[in-house]
Design an enzyme around this catalytic site. Structure first.
Site, PDB file in Angstrom:
ATOM      1  N   ARG A 195       9.601  -2.147  -5.435  1.00 34.32           N
ATOM      2  CA  ARG A 195       8.388  -2.156  -6.274  1.00 34.32           C
ATOM      3  C   ARG A 195       8.356  -0.821  -7.017  1.00 34.32           C
ATOM      4  O   ARG A 195       8.651   0.218  -6.433  1.00 34.32           O
ATOM      5  CB  ARG A 195       7.107  -2.337  -5.444  1.00 34.32           C
ATOM      6  CG  ARG A 195       6.952  -3.700  -4.813  1.00 34.32           C
ATOM      7  CD  ARG A 195       5.610  -3.842  -4.090  1.00 34.32           C
ATOM      8  NE  ARG A 195       4.492  -4.030  -5.031  1.00 34.32           N
ATOM      9  CZ  ARG A 195       3.215  -3.931  -4.673  1.00 34.32           C
ATOM     10  NH1 ARG A 195       2.899  -3.598  -3.420  1.00 34.32           N
ATOM     11  NH2 ARG A 195       2.253  -4.145  -5.559  1.00 34.32           N
ATOM     12  N   GLY A 210       0.834  -1.205   0.000  1.00 35.21           N
ATOM     13  CA  GLY A 210       0.000   0.000   0.000  1.00 35.21           C
ATOM     14  C   GLY A 210       0.862   1.245   0.000  1.00 35.21           C
ATOM     15  O   GLY A 210       1.730   1.404   0.857  1.00 35.21           O
ATOM     16  N   ASP A 213      -1.539   4.742  -6.242  1.00 31.87           N
ATOM     17  CA  ASP A 213      -0.127   4.434  -6.044  1.00 31.87           C
ATOM     18  C   ASP A 213       0.767   5.500  -6.660  1.00 31.87           C
ATOM     19  O   ASP A 213       1.893   5.698  -6.235  1.00 31.87           O
ATOM     20  CB  ASP A 213       0.198   3.060  -6.622  1.00 31.87           C
ATOM     21  CG  ASP A 213      -0.415   1.983  -5.761  1.00 31.87           C
ATOM     22  OD1 ASP A 213      -1.640   1.778  -5.866  1.00 31.87           O
ATOM     23  OD2 ASP A 213       0.307   1.397  -4.937  1.00 31.87           O
TER      24      ASP A 213
HETATM   25  C1  LIG Z   1      -3.880   3.783  -0.922  1.00 36.29           C
HETATM   26  S1  LIG Z   1      -2.497   2.853  -1.249  1.00 36.29           S
HETATM   27  C2  LIG Z   1      -3.250   1.344  -1.431  1.00 36.29           C
HETATM   28  C3  LIG Z   1      -3.053   0.890  -2.807  1.00 36.29           C
HETATM   29  O1  LIG Z   1      -2.009  -0.078  -2.810  1.00 36.29           O
HETATM   30  C4  LIG Z   1      -2.532  -1.230  -3.414  1.00 36.29           C
HETATM   31  O2  LIG Z   1      -1.581  -1.886  -4.149  1.00 36.29           O
HETATM   32  P1  LIG Z   1      -0.783  -3.127  -3.465  1.00 36.29           P
HETATM   33  O3  LIG Z   1      -1.777  -3.899  -2.645  1.00 36.29           O
HETATM   34  O4  LIG Z   1      -0.268  -3.877  -4.664  1.00 36.29           O
HETATM   35  O5  LIG Z   1       0.300  -2.490  -2.644  1.00 36.29           O
HETATM   36  C5  LIG Z   1      -3.635  -0.714  -4.276  1.00 36.29           C
HETATM   37  O6  LIG Z   1      -3.165  -0.098  -5.427  1.00 36.29           O
HETATM   38  C6  LIG Z   1      -4.264   0.270  -3.356  1.00 36.29           C
HETATM   39  O7  LIG Z   1      -5.112   1.159  -3.930  1.00 36.29           O
END
Ligand SMILES: CSC[C@H]1O[C@H](OP(=O)(O)O)[C@H](O)[C@@H]1O
Length: 380
Positions: A98, A65, A253
């Site tokens: 990432r 996140g 992101d």
């Molecule tokens: C508000 S940040 C959360 C954001 O991160 C998630 O991606 P991941 O689980 O791959 O880190 C997703 O894009 C969420 O919206």
């Protein structure tokens, strides 16, 4: 529409879920992470004693996140400095763990800059390590404060855009306490609506393939006793068609200078559905997620993840059978397309809500102001 609540009245644990914490046991400082790959079945903590362990945790989404990645990255630099590892090398590895979430780089660079400045000023590695830790702690605190402000601004926007009464909001992926130093971004808006009695329904997209919605958002919604319903990603269209969605709330992101929004894959189709059904598509993110140095959506690097995340399903109790350690749901050897994110063009974004307020419509002038603010906040 059937409203099978998954209320968890019996769950009396604190509603805020600390996704990470810095600890200083006698054997040396550590960063303790709640391993998000084990949720909701198990609440398991990962103890990181060096940056390489944290890099692996980031890559595996044990910690994830955008805002939280920035906080974790900053603590990772501090961990390297305090434990006497090569700080520049650790910072490069963390920032590269990432590619899409800009906050990761922002957090790493902030702690790295504090370390470099203190080392140049004092020549003392202990003081430099303390400066990196102070920067990480400040970022952690600021993100919690930003989360609360985003929640307030987002709720005010929902009240402005939607008819009085309970709001039915759909969210994708997970954007609550598990991505934040506070209560999150988009989810924090829904939580604020819930606490004020203005959340009629939280529609939770399961969010294939890693199921951040089913595993994490449902977990957070249950902990907060919210009226939520889980749905498969491909059921969202029928909800819109039935008139059951008043607004879409998503995190981000990376937001490019032209207002293009990179978010969990599946966000773009929701934006198209929202536009077709005249439903607001609201992006909630801290100012630091706006990246002035990325001109447009085509310039955003979208992380491509391993195919086995699509061709296999895993769970802590699942025996190792497939290439990725899970149960194959496709013939062995099946090739899979697995972008972790997609990009929504600015013309489909109704509003961008940051800790400084709601920007709507998303005009070039408003974006220029957001970019300027991002530069100011990122430097400080
Ligand atoms: C508000 S940040 C959360 C954001 O991160 C998630 O991606 P991941 O689980 O791959 O880190 C997703 O894009 C969420 O919206």
């Amino acid at each position: 529409m059937a409203d099978q609540d998954a209320r968890s009245g019996e769950d009396k644990r604190p509603t805020e879920i600390p996704a990470l914490r810095w600890e200083e046991p006698p054997e040396g400082p550590v960063l303790v992470l709640l391993d998000q790959t084990r949720l909701p079945a198990e609440e398991v903590e990962l103890v990181c004693t060096d940056a390489s362990a944290l890099v692996e945790a980031i890559r595996s989404l044990a910690v994830r996140g955008a805002p939280l990645l920035g906080i974790a990255g900053a603590y990772g630099v501090a961990l390297a400095a305090v434990r006497g590892f090569e700080v520049e090398e650790a910072a490069a590895a963390l920032a590269g763990a990432r590619p899409t979430a800009v906050n990761l780089t922002v957090g790493v660079r902030r702690a790295q800059a504090a370390h470099q400045e203190a080392l140049a000023r004092t020549g003392d590695t202990r003081q430099a390590a303390a400066a990196a830790l102070a920067a990480a702690r400040a970022l952690h605190r600021e993100d919690a404060e930003a989360s609360a402000r985003m929640a307030a601004h987002g709720l005010a926007l929902l009240d402005e855009l939607l008819p009085a009464g309970g709001h039915r909001v759909l969210t994708h992926c997970n954007s609550g306490s598990l991505v934040s130093g506070g209560e999150g971004t988009a989810f924090a808006v829904a939580l604020a609506a819930h606490r004020s009695g203005r959340l009629r329904r939280l529609w939770v997209d399961e969010t294939r393939p890693l199921l951040q919605g089913a595993r994490l958002t449902a977990y957070e919604a249950a902990r907060n006793d919210m009226a939520y319903t889980l749905l498969t990603d491909n059921a969202a269209g029928s909800l819109f068609a039935a008139g059951e969605v008043d607004a879409v709330l998503v995190g981000a992101d990376r937001i490019a200078a032209d207002g293009s929004v990179a978010n969990k894959v599946g966000s773009y189709p929701l934006a198209v559905l929202a536009r077709y059904h005249h439903v607001p598509f609201i992006v909630v993110a801290p100012v630091t997620t706006v990246d002035p140095d990325t001109p447009d959506g085509a310039s955003i690097e979208v992380e491509q993840r391993p195919g086995y995340e699509v061709t296999e399903v895993t769970a802590p109790q699942v025996p190792v059978t497939g290439a990725g350690g899970g149960i194959p749901v496709a013939p062995l050897g099946t090739q899979a397309y697995n972008p972790a994110f997609d990009v929504t063009p600015p013309e489909l974004v109704t509003a961008i809500v940051t800790e400084e307020g709601a920007v709507s419509p998303v005009t070039a002038a408003a974006l220029a102001e957001l970019c300027a603010r991002s530069r100011q906040v990122t430097i400080s």
